[in-house]
Structure formats: structure tokens, C-alpha cells
Design a protein around this motif. Structure first.
Motif, PDB file in Angstrom:
ATOM      1  N   THR A 155      46.931  29.216  38.870  1.00  0.00           N
ATOM      2  CA  THR A 155      46.697  29.417  37.436  1.00  0.00           C
ATOM      3  C   THR A 155      48.010  29.754  36.734  1.00  0.00           C
ATOM      4  OG1 THR A 155      44.539  30.312  38.044  1.00  0.00           O
ATOM      5  CG2 THR A 155      45.274  30.715  35.784  1.00  0.00           C
TER       6      THR A 155
ATOM      7  N   ARG B   4      35.758  31.448  41.558  1.00  0.00           N
ATOM      8  CA  ARG B   4      36.321  30.093  41.685  1.00  0.00           C
ATOM      9  C   ARG B   4      35.330  29.135  42.344  1.00  0.00           C
ATOM     10  NH1 ARG B   4      42.032  29.705  44.665  1.00  0.00           N
ATOM     11  NH2 ARG B   4      40.715  29.413  46.489  1.00  0.00           N
TER      12      ARG B   4
ATOM     13  N   ASP C 195      46.539  41.078  33.661  1.00  0.00           N
ATOM     14  CA  ASP C 195      46.323  40.278  32.455  1.00  0.00           C
ATOM     15  C   ASP C 195      47.119  38.977  32.603  1.00  0.00           C
ATOM     16  OD1 ASP C 195      45.713  39.795  29.573  1.00  0.00           O
ATOM     17  OD2 ASP C 195      47.895  39.896  29.477  1.00  0.00           O
TER      18      ASP C 195
END
Ligand code: ADP
Ligand code: 5GP
Length: 204
Positions: free
Chosen positions: A15, A131, A164
Motif C-alpha cells: 500500500t 485483506r 496513519d
């Protein structure tokens, strides 16, 4: 130069790498070879080169890997040609495990080593579950392996805690920018600058 990104499965490497490539544009992804099965959303040649165990073994015999390792019970490797071609064109990101990172370090190739950590173990489990790519056995294996992998972080040049996503992506980009400022990273440009100085000296 090479940017080696490691960390336990599910911590967010793919990601973050996708985010950095979207934002920077001038970095390339090193596509690994693997013997594991392709996931539904993956594309052969983009996410991995999916090969049989025989094909992988042949590549090992022919010395075609910069590094390779057995990770969560499957074979994964970075081919020399993949990295050499992309490295010649600019910066290259490698998403590889800690065994592979050690081999790249041992190769002596200029590289920055970045370890990605989840904020807490339970979040790793949540992310892997979310996922929906692993069956029960694979999920347990990846979480068990993570307990060993996490201790490798001091071997790396940088640690990014992926709590984050935006903050972690900004940190990863900062690492790339900072690494580009190392004296060895812009050798040709610096040599050009030095040459300009010696011409100046000659004129006076
Ligand atoms: P890895 O490549 O390290 O195995 P992924 O990039 O596939 O991990 O991320 C695992 C899951 O966690 C994905 O579903 C992804 O969307 C999610 N994820 C990644 N980073 C974060 C984050 N900072 N906060 C919440 N979820 C995240
Ligand atoms: P996944 O199966 O989730 O795509 O990847 C599992 C693990 O294999 C991750 O830790 C990933 O970093 C690692 N990996 C992917 N490609 C390579 C590679 O070429 N070499 C090594 N050593 N590990 C890899």
C-alpha cells in the motif's frame, strides 16, 4: 539507487509503495519472481512474475537472482536483470523480506534499507484479515513469522511506523528524498560540479 522495503506481511508495504509511486512518479518497482499462487486482483508481470518451482530452481542454478528466500513457505526472489535495468533508469523500490534485505546488504550494492512496522500486533492481524487474501493456515503462518521478523528492525537504516497511512507515506517519501542527498547518490552530478571548480581555478 535501491530502496529496500521490508516488514511483516500485512504491515502495509504494498500500500505504501503504491502511494509513493503514485506521488513521485520517478521511482520504479522491482517485480519479484514467486512460486506462490496469484491472488485474484494480482497481474502477472505487474505484481509478480508467477513461476513454477522448476522455473525458480533453474533461475537459482543460473545465478539469475540478486537475492532469493523461502518466505512463509514459498520461494520469492529478485532477478538481477529486473533490478539492473530499472536501477540504470533511476530509483528502484524492492518489497522483500528481511532475509532478502540481508542478502542485498551483503552484495554491497548502494541501497537504503527501510523497515515498516504496524502500530501493534493486533492491528497486523486485523489488516491481514481485512485483506481477505489468506486462508486460515497462511494467516497463522504469516502472524507467527511476524513475531520473528519484527526483531530485525535494528538492521535497517530507517523505521517507518505505519499507523496513519498518510503520515507513513510522507515518511517513506522523506526517506527517499533524504537518501538522494547522500554524497554517493549523485556522484556524476557532484563530479561535474567539481570539474567546474577546477576550470575556474585554471582561469585565475
Ligand atoms: P503488505 O504488503 O505489507 O503485506 P498491504 O499493503 O497488503 O501489506 O496491507 C495489508 C492491508 O492493510 C491492506 O488491506 C491495506 O489496505 C491495509 N492497510 C495498509 N496500511 C494501512 C493503514 N495505515 N491503516 C489501515 N489499513 C492499512
Ligand atoms: P506476499 O505473498 O504477501 O506478496 O509477500 C510475502 C512476503 O514475501 C513479503 O514479506 C514480501 O516482502 C516478501 N517478498 C516479496 N518478493 C520478494 C523477493 O523477491 N525476495 C524476498 N526475499 N522476499 C520477497
Amino acid at each position: 539507487m535501491l530502496f529496500v522495503v521490508s516488514g511483516p506481511s500485512g504491515c502495509g508495504k504494498s500500500t505504501l509503495i503504491a502511494r509513493v509511486m503514485r506521488d513521485l512518479g520517478d521511482v520504479r518497482f522491482s517485480v519479484s519472481h514467486t512460486t506462490r499462487r496469484k491472488r485474484a486482483i494480482e497481474v502477472d508481470g505487474r505484481d509478480y512474475y508467477f513461476v513454477s518451482k522448476n522455473e525458480f530452481d533453474a533461475m537459482i542454478q543460473e545465478g539469475r537472482f540478486l537475492e532469493w528466500a523461502i518466505v512463509h513457505g514459498r520461494h520469492y526472489g529478485t532477478s538481477r536483470v529486473e533490478v539492473d535495468e530499472k536501477d540504470a533508469a533511476g530509483d528502484v523500490l524492492l518489497d522483500i523480506d528481511v532475509q532478502g534485505a540481508r542478502q542485498v546488504r551483503a552484495s554491497g550494492r548502494p541501497a537504503s534499507f527501510i523497515f515498516i512496522m504496524p502500530p501493534v500486533f493486533e492491528e497486523l492481524r486485523r489488516r491481514l484479515l481485512k485483506r481477505r487474501t489468506e486462508d486460515r493456515a497462511s494467516l497463522s503462518k504469516r502472524l507467527a513469522d511476524a513475531r520473528g521478523e519484527i526483531g530485525a528492525y535494528p538492521e535497517f537504516d530507517f523505521v517507518v511506523i505505519n499507523e496513519d497511512l498518510e503520515t507513513a507515506a510522507a515518511e517513506l517519501k522523506s526517506v527517499i528524498f533524504a537518501s538522494r542527498c547522500r554524497p554517493g547518490s549523485s556522484k556524476e552530478r557532484i563530479e561535474g560540479i567539481l570539474r567546474s571548480f577546477s576550470r575556474e581555478r585554471g582561469r585565475r
